[in-house]
Enzyme design. Structure first.
Site, PDB file in Angstrom:
ATOM      1  N   CYS A 104      -4.611   2.147  -3.726  1.00 17.18           N
ATOM      2  CA  CYS A 104      -3.310   2.819  -3.207  1.00 17.18           C
ATOM      3  C   CYS A 104      -2.015   1.875  -3.456  1.00 17.18           C
ATOM      4  O   CYS A 104      -1.390   1.658  -2.468  1.00 17.18           O
ATOM      5  CB  CYS A 104      -3.588   3.157  -1.721  1.00 17.18           C
ATOM      6  SG  CYS A 104      -4.967   4.628  -1.454  1.00 17.18           S
TER       7      CYS A 104
ATOM      8  N   LYS B 243     -10.936  -1.281  10.170  1.00 15.31           N
ATOM      9  CA  LYS B 243     -10.935  -2.429   9.109  1.00 15.31           C
ATOM     10  C   LYS B 243     -11.121  -3.517   9.928  1.00 15.31           C
ATOM     11  O   LYS B 243     -11.341  -4.478   9.470  1.00 15.31           O
ATOM     12  CB  LYS B 243      -9.545  -2.710   8.419  1.00 15.31           C
ATOM     13  CG  LYS B 243      -9.359  -1.516   7.530  1.00 15.31           C
ATOM     14  CD  LYS B 243      -7.881  -1.692   6.609  1.00 15.31           C
ATOM     15  CE  LYS B 243      -7.671  -0.298   5.894  1.00 15.31           C
ATOM     16  NZ  LYS B 243      -8.422  -0.300   4.730  1.00 15.31           N
TER      17      LYS B 243
ATOM     18  N   ASP C 123       2.935  -4.127   7.941  1.00 13.98           N
ATOM     19  CA  ASP C 123       1.646  -3.352   7.936  1.00 13.98           C
ATOM     20  C   ASP C 123       0.716  -4.565   7.866  1.00 13.98           C
ATOM     21  O   ASP C 123       0.420  -5.275   7.050  1.00 13.98           O
ATOM     22  CB  ASP C 123       1.568  -2.655   6.536  1.00 13.98           C
ATOM     23  CG  ASP C 123       0.144  -2.004   6.147  1.00 13.98           C
ATOM     24  OD1 ASP C 123      -0.531  -2.414   6.830  1.00 13.98           O
ATOM     25  OD2 ASP C 123      -0.018  -1.509   5.007  1.00 13.98           O
TER      26      ASP C 123
ATOM     27  N   GLN D 135      -4.711  -5.316   6.771  1.00 15.06           N
ATOM     28  CA  GLN D 135      -5.405  -6.249   6.009  1.00 15.06           C
ATOM     29  C   GLN D 135      -5.464  -7.754   6.744  1.00 15.06           C
ATOM     30  O   GLN D 135      -6.147  -8.676   6.561  1.00 15.06           O
ATOM     31  CB  GLN D 135      -5.316  -6.344   4.791  1.00 15.06           C
ATOM     32  CG  GLN D 135      -5.336  -5.112   3.726  1.00 15.06           C
ATOM     33  CD  GLN D 135      -6.668  -4.838   3.626  1.00 15.06           C
ATOM     34  OE1 GLN D 135      -7.718  -5.603   3.863  1.00 15.06           O
ATOM     35  NE2 GLN D 135      -6.956  -3.521   3.572  1.00 15.06           N
TER      36      GLN D 135
ATOM     37  N   HIS E 111       0.894  -1.095   0.023  1.00 16.11           N
ATOM     38  CA  HIS E 111       0.071   0.051   0.025  1.00 16.11           C
ATOM     39  C   HIS E 111       0.965   1.365  -0.012  1.00 16.11           C
ATOM     40  O   HIS E 111       2.002   1.257   0.531  1.00 16.11           O
ATOM     41  CB  HIS E 111      -0.646   0.082   1.226  1.00 16.11           C
ATOM     42  CG  HIS E 111      -2.017   1.047   1.228  1.00 16.11           C
ATOM     43  ND1 HIS E 111      -1.713   2.432   1.670  1.00 16.11           N
ATOM     44  CD2 HIS E 111      -3.198   0.914   1.223  1.00 16.11           C
ATOM     45  CE1 HIS E 111      -2.722   2.945   1.764  1.00 16.11           C
ATOM     46  NE2 HIS E 111      -3.871   2.262   1.329  1.00 16.11           N
TER      47      HIS E 111
END
Length: 417
Positions: free
Chosen positions: A375, A237, A211, A214, A134
């Protein structure tokens, strides 16, 4: 730590998705005269009633600023706020709440780390990221590289949408200072093999950041097992409110890093001669924090913890399997990435239609998806497309909704291509 690639789909048979859906008020509405089919969970997931109630209760019964109020409401607010931090610590299996920093989201968390590690970098140093990142895990490192003379080096991906391990092995060297990777790709759904990569990076003294925006909606991580130095995710999220996220960082590294912002709360003492910093985690939490949002995130994690997590993961895997089975039913539909380990995300193109048109046509049928470059422009360039449509599923989605998505795609394919 588990993930959907190893979940047993048979467990999904005992997962009462209709009961779960009743916990999410927004899912009962109609859009454009059709029952809402919400498949944009990768962008932002919906909120259970428990989260809405927790935030409402905070504002109705205890709203006050935290930590220094010499009154009952201040004590209540502080207890709820710090209780949410402890909930996050347990969720991550972090060693201490000192290692749990509130941020506005994953993007700010990565910026905090990038700026904090900048003093460690010099000209010629290298920062490894991947082609599937991302922008939030690319641009901050580019900005720091420009300041310090370091270089951002991309790890290649395979056509199947997996990290190219040969590329990783060839790039990791004595100049590498930082490895920043997505735990799960927001475009492809790929679950990256982060634990062995972190272990390998440690041999070179490399600091590692994941990261996890997700990842955490689909499986619960374990900081003691992963061994990463920093771990980041966003509340919205994870079925919590917007405007708040989490940075986990090893305490000894956070102690060494300079503050990201200055102001109230992050100080120990201020004078015109010298200012000293507060202890962790407050050193990185300048100003009045997002108190209600922290309470909401804690409630979201409590909600998830009350579910049968293996059954939940199996239900999500069943959604992905049904979607993969239906792909051949739509002529001209092309899926980007087919990794062996992935969460229930499908990024796709339909021959003859721009992704944005595809999203509009599905919305007319009550089906919400995401379109664009997500993104992740470098990844779009790798696949040679300007963007894709993306359907991202959550545990409250149903097999019927998967069928409705593909029925909608079939209808569009017949009418417009």
């Amino acid at each position: 730590m588990s993930d959907l690639s190893t979940a047993n789909p048979s467990r999904a048979k005992g997962f009462d998705v209709q009961a779960i859906r009743r916990d999410f008020p927004i899912l009962s509405q109609e859009v454009n005269g059709k029952p809402l089919v919400y498949l944009d969970n990768g962008a932002s997931a919906q909120k259970p009633q428990a989260v809405l109630d927790a935030m409402d209760r905070y504002y109705r019964e205890m709203h006050s600023n935290v930590h220094r109020g010499a009154h009952t409401l201040g004590d209540r607010a502080t207890t709820a706020f710090e209780g949410a931090r402890e909930t996050v610590r347990r969720f991550l299996n972090a060693g201490s709440t000192r290692e749990i920093i509130w941020t506005r989201g994953t993007t700010e968390a990565i910026n905090v780390v990038a700026n904090g590690l900048a003093p460690r970098l010099k000209e010629g140093d290298e920062i490894l990221v991947s082609h599937m990142e991302h922008h939030a895990n690319i641009v901050p490192w580019q900005m720091i590289a420009e300041r310090t003379g370091a270089k951002v080096i991309p790890i290649q991906v395979t056509p199947e949408g997996e990290l190219d391990l040969d590329s990783f092995n060839s790039l990791l060297n004595e100049r590498t200072r930082i490895l920043a990777l997505a735990h799960v790709s927001n475009v492809l759904g790929t679950v990256n093999p982060v634990a062995p990569l972190i272990e390998q990076a440690k041999k070179f003294g490399v600091l590692t950041l994941l990261d996890a925006a997700q990842a955490v909606p689909h499986f619960q991580p374990n900081m003691q097992e992963l061994g990463c130095d920093f771990y980041t995710f966003s509340s919205h999220k994870l079925f919590g409110p917007t405007g708040i996220g989490v940075l986990y960082g090893r305490a000894e590294l956070l102690e060494e890093m300079p503050p990201y912002q200055g102001g109230g709360e992050m100080i120990e003492r201020v004078s015109f001669e010298r200012t000293t910093w507060n202890v962790l985690p407050y050193k990185f939490e300048a100003g009045t924090p997002a108190i209600a949002e922290a309470v909401g995130l804690g409630a979201a994690i409590d909600y998830l913890n009350a579910l049968d997590r293996p059954a939940m993961e199996a239900a999500e895997m069943a959604l992905l399997e049904r979607a993969n089975e239906l792909v051949p039913s739509v002529p001209g539909l092309k899926i980007l990435g087919n990794a062996a380990r992935k969460v229930p995300v499908l990024s796709f193109t339909l021959e003859g239609l721009h992704p944005s048109d595809l999203g509009t046509l599905l919305d007319q049928q009550g089906i919400a998806i995401r379109t664009g470059h997500h993104c992740a422009m470098p990844l779009m360039d790798f696949y040679g497309v300007p963007g894709t449509a993306r359907a991202s599923f959550a545990f409250y989605n149903t097999l019927d909704e998967v069928d409705q998505l593909f029925a909608g795609l079939q209808k569009i394919q017949r009418l417009f291509t």
